[in-house]
Design a protein around this motif. Structure first.
Motif, PDB file in Angstrom:
ATOM      1  N   GLY A 177       4.873  28.032 -27.637  1.00 38.48           N
ATOM      2  CA  GLY A 177       4.414  29.037 -28.573  1.00 38.48           C
ATOM      3  C   GLY A 177       3.995  30.321 -27.899  1.00 38.48           C
ATOM      4  N   VAL A 178       3.435  31.204 -28.701  1.00 38.59           N
ATOM      5  CA  VAL A 178       2.796  32.416 -28.216  1.00 38.59           C
ATOM      6  C   VAL A 178       1.415  32.446 -28.857  1.00 38.59           C
ATOM      7  N   SER A 179       0.383  32.616 -28.034  1.00 35.41           N
ATOM      8  CA  SER A 179      -0.987  32.547 -28.544  1.00 35.41           C
ATOM      9  C   SER A 179      -1.536  33.944 -28.775  1.00 35.41           C
ATOM     10  N   ILE A 180      -2.258  34.102 -29.865  1.00 41.68           N
ATOM     11  CA  ILE A 180      -2.895  35.381 -30.216  1.00 41.68           C
ATOM     12  C   ILE A 180      -4.376  35.128 -30.446  1.00 41.68           C
ATOM     13  N   TRP A 181      -5.190  35.818 -29.690  1.00 39.89           N
ATOM     14  CA  TRP A 181      -6.628  35.713 -29.859  1.00 39.89           C
ATOM     15  C   TRP A 181      -7.075  36.744 -30.881  1.00 39.89           C
ATOM     16  N   LEU A 182      -7.610  36.270 -32.007  1.00 37.79           N
ATOM     17  CA  LEU A 182      -8.233  37.154 -32.984  1.00 37.79           C
ATOM     18  C   LEU A 182      -9.695  37.304 -32.568  1.00 37.79           C
ATOM     19  N   ASP A 183      -9.995  38.446 -31.973  1.00 39.29           N
ATOM     20  CA  ASP A 183     -11.271  38.669 -31.303  1.00 39.29           C
ATOM     21  C   ASP A 183     -12.212  39.441 -32.215  1.00 39.29           C
ATOM     22  N   ALA A 184     -13.201  38.743 -32.771  1.00 33.77           N
ATOM     23  CA  ALA A 184     -14.209  39.375 -33.627  1.00 33.77           C
ATOM     24  C   ALA A 184     -15.542  39.417 -32.890  1.00 33.77           C
ATOM     25  N   ASP A 185     -16.302  40.496 -33.083  1.00 31.30           N
ATOM     26  CA  ASP A 185     -17.598  40.570 -32.419  1.00 31.30           C
ATOM     27  C   ASP A 185     -18.625  39.724 -33.167  1.00 31.30           C
ATOM     28  N   LEU A 186     -19.794  39.559 -32.547  1.00 31.15           N
ATOM     29  CA  LEU A 186     -20.806  38.661 -33.087  1.00 31.15           C
ATOM     30  C   LEU A 186     -21.257  39.085 -34.478  1.00 31.15           C
ATOM     31  N   LYS A 187     -21.469  40.381 -34.681  1.00 29.21           N
ATOM     32  CA  LYS A 187     -21.940  40.877 -35.974  1.00 29.21           C
ATOM     33  C   LYS A 187     -20.950  40.514 -37.080  1.00 29.21           C
ATOM     34  N   THR A 188     -19.671  40.711 -36.804  1.00 22.25           N
ATOM     35  CA  THR A 188     -18.642  40.394 -37.794  1.00 22.25           C
ATOM     36  C   THR A 188     -18.590  38.893 -38.069  1.00 22.25           C
ATOM     37  N   LEU A 189     -18.688  38.096 -37.014  1.00 21.68           N
ATOM     38  CA  LEU A 189     -18.637  36.643 -37.183  1.00 21.68           C
ATOM     39  C   LEU A 189     -19.805  36.133 -38.013  1.00 21.68           C
ATOM     40  N   ILE A 190     -21.000  36.638 -37.719  1.00 17.95           N
ATOM     41  CA  ILE A 190     -22.185  36.201 -38.470  1.00 17.95           C
ATOM     42  C   ILE A 190     -22.022  36.526 -39.946  1.00 17.95           C
ATOM     43  N   LYS A 191     -21.539  37.703 -40.242  1.00 15.63           N
ATOM     44  CA  LYS A 191     -21.349  38.115 -41.626  1.00 15.63           C
ATOM     45  C   LYS A 191     -20.384  37.182 -42.346  1.00 15.63           C
ATOM     46  N   ARG A 192     -19.312  36.783 -41.645  1.00  9.30           N
ATOM     47  CA  ARG A 192     -18.293  35.950 -42.285  1.00  9.30           C
ATOM     48  C   ARG A 192     -18.718  34.489 -42.428  1.00  9.30           C
ATOM     49  N   VAL A 193     -19.334  33.924 -41.393  1.00  6.40           N
ATOM     50  CA  VAL A 193     -19.646  32.492 -41.458  1.00  6.40           C
ATOM     51  C   VAL A 193     -20.798  32.210 -42.418  1.00  6.40           C
ATOM     52  N   ARG A 194     -21.593  33.234 -42.753  1.00  7.32           N
ATOM     53  CA  ARG A 194     -22.663  33.022 -43.719  1.00  7.32           C
ATOM     54  C   ARG A 194     -22.116  32.645 -45.088  1.00  7.32           C
ATOM     55  N   ARG A 195     -20.856  32.981 -45.318  1.00  7.85           N
ATOM     56  CA  ARG A 195     -20.258  32.688 -46.624  1.00  7.85           C
ATOM     57  C   ARG A 195     -19.981  31.196 -46.808  1.00  7.85           C
ATOM     58  N   LYS A 196     -19.967  30.450 -45.711  1.00  7.73           N
ATOM     59  CA  LYS A 196     -19.680  29.026 -45.790  1.00  7.73           C
ATOM     60  C   LYS A 196     -20.776  28.256 -45.061  1.00  7.73           C
ATOM     61  N   ASN A 197     -21.063  27.054 -45.548  1.00 11.20           N
ATOM     62  CA  ASN A 197     -22.068  26.222 -44.878  1.00 11.20           C
ATOM     63  C   ASN A 197     -21.452  24.913 -44.386  1.00 11.20           C
ATOM     64  N   ASP A 198     -20.114  24.937 -44.129  1.00 15.83           N
ATOM     65  CA  ASP A 198     -19.424  23.706 -43.737  1.00 15.83           C
ATOM     66  C   ASP A 198     -19.080  23.674 -42.250  1.00 15.83           C
ATOM     67  N   ARG A 199     -19.773  24.472 -41.446  1.00 16.02           N
ATOM     68  CA  ARG A 199     -19.482  24.519 -40.013  1.00 16.02           C
ATOM     69  C   ARG A 199     -20.392  23.543 -39.280  1.00 16.02           C
ATOM     70  N   PRO A 200     -19.888  22.387 -38.826  1.00 11.29           N
ATOM     71  CA  PRO A 200     -20.777  21.376 -38.236  1.00 11.29           C
ATOM     72  C   PRO A 200     -21.496  21.852 -36.985  1.00 11.29           C
ATOM     73  N   LEU A 201     -20.875  22.743 -36.202  1.00 10.64           N
ATOM     74  CA  LEU A 201     -21.516  23.207 -34.972  1.00 10.64           C
ATOM     75  C   LEU A 201     -22.651  24.184 -35.244  1.00 10.64           C
ATOM     76  N   LEU A 202     -22.722  24.704 -36.486  1.00  9.86           N
ATOM     77  CA  LEU A 202     -23.768  25.682 -36.810  1.00  9.86           C
ATOM     78  C   LEU A 202     -24.914  25.063 -37.602  1.00  9.86           C
ATOM     79  N   ARG A 203     -24.915  23.740 -37.705  1.00 11.43           N
ATOM     80  CA  ARG A 203     -26.009  23.074 -38.403  1.00 11.43           C
ATOM     81  C   ARG A 203     -27.172  22.870 -37.433  1.00 11.43           C
ATOM     82  N   THR A 204     -27.761  23.983 -37.040  1.00 11.78           N
ATOM     83  CA  THR A 204     -28.868  23.989 -36.093  1.00 11.78           C
ATOM     84  C   THR A 204     -30.018  24.796 -36.693  1.00 11.78           C
ATOM     85  N   GLU A 205     -31.162  24.793 -36.006  1.00 14.81           N
ATOM     86  CA  GLU A 205     -32.309  25.558 -36.493  1.00 14.81           C
ATOM     87  C   GLU A 205     -32.037  27.049 -36.470  1.00 14.81           C
ATOM     88  N   ASN A 206     -31.235  27.502 -35.531  1.00 14.16           N
ATOM     89  CA  ASN A 206     -30.942  28.929 -35.407  1.00 14.16           C
ATOM     90  C   ASN A 206     -29.433  29.111 -35.263  1.00 14.16           C
TER      91      ASN A 206
END
Length: 603
Positions: A125-154
């Motif tokens: 294949g050919v790999s493409i890294w979709l590189d988002a900064d932290l601010k953008t990622l935080i904004k997007r992942v807040r829309r979902k609560n199904d991320r098992p790695l983010l089920r932490t206190e912070n």
């Protein structure tokens, strides 16, 4: 500084996609898979779907495939089995999907971290890294609560740490596209631009990356070294559902040391007669004896010579006499510690002793772990053919310890692998595709061996549960065996020339080629079967057997001693495709003879 900047690669300015660019990307792509990698929330699924539609390619989300296969959400897989188990399954799914030809594949955030996955992505294949900064990622992942790695206190701090740790790995992708808060159509346009610029010089980019030492540098990051298989502790339990005679197949590492504990659960205080051969006794008998002693179980040992010759009436009689002399009673246990020969012999002894005693299978070869130890077929050989004297007698327990596979010669492991492949060919196309994609892992990784053995045993257990005594579709498990058993008989069961699994490998290729000859499947199916088996070092042609001299008529005559012969008519297991085996009865002998004559001329 990003990898693209370090390499001096500049991407074209974003512009709306046009047909010329789409055509150029498709032409440059060839048969490759476009693999999107990056953090959760980077837009891999959303952008991937639109990119695939624009290019006229299929889109597949690896996480969706995992959820469908497991029939449970990813968060539940994490909770029930742990991240390590999920990552193993994720790798297998991606390996299989990469065989699917041109498509857009969105991967989970952690998938690209596995070095085997990265290597296979680079190959296909050919790999493409979709590189988002932290601010953008935080904004997007807040829309979902199904991320098992983010089920932490912070969760925000967790996300920051993940991005910091994974960033250097994502930089190993072939191309980089900044994932920004713009329209998805604009992101698709930028991704197409990156592909149009990068695909024609992909090898140049990869060489430059290698020269810069990125891959070498990453091997020094302890966090991302390939995890040692020495701590593989996951176990699988497959249930063989036969009513009051149901039993478990326990598959995992370190089971020999715990054999006494497992056996004591089903037979507390029992006396045990361990039947084993000289080679296995030297390697594994002390471990099992100590384990039984620690569990409060008395044991005696009966040792037979290694090899097919021990499946004889003479050896069978001796083992029966020694077990009776040891005062083994009906509620005591015969323990088969060894490969298929020991398992078949000890099982038949258990079926006969006091008109039926309990027994436990502890198979020590891959072949016996996936085949002969499961399903209750026991028996010995006759001068007229293999396994013609025996009985159906189910074990009370099977313990398949993958640690013992480390002591197998490569030839014996390969022979067992042929039986693993069989399960994919008879009814599980996806399993065969996984083996095609990553056979090397089954040869080298304990966790992959546990998975392959479990899938094989599950397939056999399902068939045995509905047809215990081979009155119907249990015969499917004999794919390749009508040919293979005849070849074994004509070599006088000489393991120097041919071992059972090698006979099965040749037999499966013959069955596939015979199926194509009769018009049941395409020649491409047979070629695919042969290519995979030959690729792992198995023989695939009759002439591969050393010092072969028998003619086609001799092979046909040997086939007539097969257990599936009915009223003098031959029965074969043939194929309509990968994973589509069927029982073909009353095959004309002249058709078989002509086929065998042609096979013997193959070089």
């Amino acid at each position: 500084m990003t990898r693209a900047q370090q390499l001096g690669a500049t991407l074209p300015a974003p512009q709306a996609p046009n047909e010329e660019r789409v055509s150029a990307v498709r032409a440059a792509l060839g048969g490759r898979v476009i693999v999107l990698v990056g953090m959760m929330g980077s837009g891999k699924s959303a952008i991937g779907q639109r990119l695939a539609a624009r290019l006229g390619l299929p889109f597949i989300d690896a996480d969706a495939e995992i959820v469908a296969a497991a029939a449970m959400p990813i968060a539940e897989i994490f909770a029930k089995y742990g991240e390590r188990y999920f990552r193993d399954g994720e790798r297998r799914v991606i390996m299989r999907l990469l065989n699917g030809g041109p498509m857009v594949l969105a991967t989970g955030g952690g998938a690209f971290l596995d070095p085997r996955t990265r290597e296979r992505v680079s190959e296909r294949g050919v790999s493409i890294w979709l590189d988002a900064d932290l601010k953008t990622l935080i904004k997007r992942v807040r829309r979902k609560n199904d991320r098992p790695l983010l089920r932490t206190e912070n969760p925000e701090e967790t996300l920051r740490q993940l991005l910091e740790a994974r960033g250097p790995i994502y930089e190993l992708a072939d191309l980089r596209v900044e994932s920004r808060d713009v329209s998805q159509d604009a992101m698709v346009s930028e991704t197409l631009a990156a592909l149009a610029d990068g695909l024609p010089r992909l090898e140049e980019l990869r060489r430059a990356a290698l020269n810069k030492g990125f891959a070498k540098a990453m091997t020094h990051l302890h966090l991302f070294r390939p995890q040692s298989d020495q701590d593989a502790t996951h176990q699988e339990i497959v249930r063989v559902a036969l009513g009051g005679r149901s039993y478990d197949i326990v598959i995992g590492a370190g089971l020999l040391q715990k054999a006494g504990e497992h056996i004591a659960r089903i037979a507390p205080g029992a006396s045990c007669a361990i039947v084993t051969d000289e080679n296995v006794a030297r390697l594994h008998l002390p471990t099992v004896e100590l384990s039984l002693k620690e569990a409060g179980l008395r044991s005696t040992t009966i040792v037979v010579p290694p090899g097919e010759a021990s499946k004889s009436l003479a050896v069978y009689g001796r083992v029966c006499d020694e077990a009776l002399a040891a005062k083994i009673e009906r509620r005591d246990l015969i323990i088969a510690l060894g490969g298929g020969v020991v398992g078949d012999l000890a099982g038949f002894v258990a079926a006969s002793l006091r008109r039926g005693s309990r027994f436990v299978q502890i198979p020590t070869t891959l072949l016996s772990q996936v085949d002969s130890s499961v399903g209750g077929k026991t028996g010995i050989n006759s001068s007229h053919g293999k396994n013609l004297i025996g009985a159906f007698h189910q074990p009370a327990l099977v313990l398949a310890d993958v640690d013992v596979l480390q002591t197998l010669p490569l030839r014996e492991f390969r022979a067992g692998y042929a039986e693993v492949v069989k399960y994919g060919l008879i009814g599980d196309k996806r399993f065969f595709e996984w083996l095609e994609a990553d056979a090397e892992a089954v040869f080298n990784s304990r966790s992959e061996q546990i998975c392959a053995i479990a899938v094989s045993c599950e397939t056999k257990a399902t068939i045995v549960a509905r047809d215990e005594t081979e009155q119907g579709d249990r015969a499917l498990l004999n794919l390749g065996h009508t040919f293979g058993h005849a070849l074994e008989r004509l070599t006088n069961y000489d393991s120097i020339r041919l071992v059972h699994g090698e006979g099965v490998a040749i037999g499966m290729v013959c069955a596939a080629r015979f199926s194509a000859r009769l018009g049941f499947c395409t020649p491409a199916v047979a070629e695919r079967v042969e290519r995979h088996l030959a690729g792992v070092g198995l023989p695939t042609r009759i002439r591969d057997i050393p010092d072969w001299s028998a003619d086609a008529q001799a092979i046909l005559d040997a086939m007539y001693q097969d257990k599936k012969v009915e009223r003098g008519a031959l029965t074969f297991i043939l194929m309509r495709g990968i994973g589509e085996a069927f029982i073909a009865k009353s095959i004309a002998a002249d058709e078989v003879l002509k086929f065998l004559e042609d096979e013997l001329t193959r070089t």
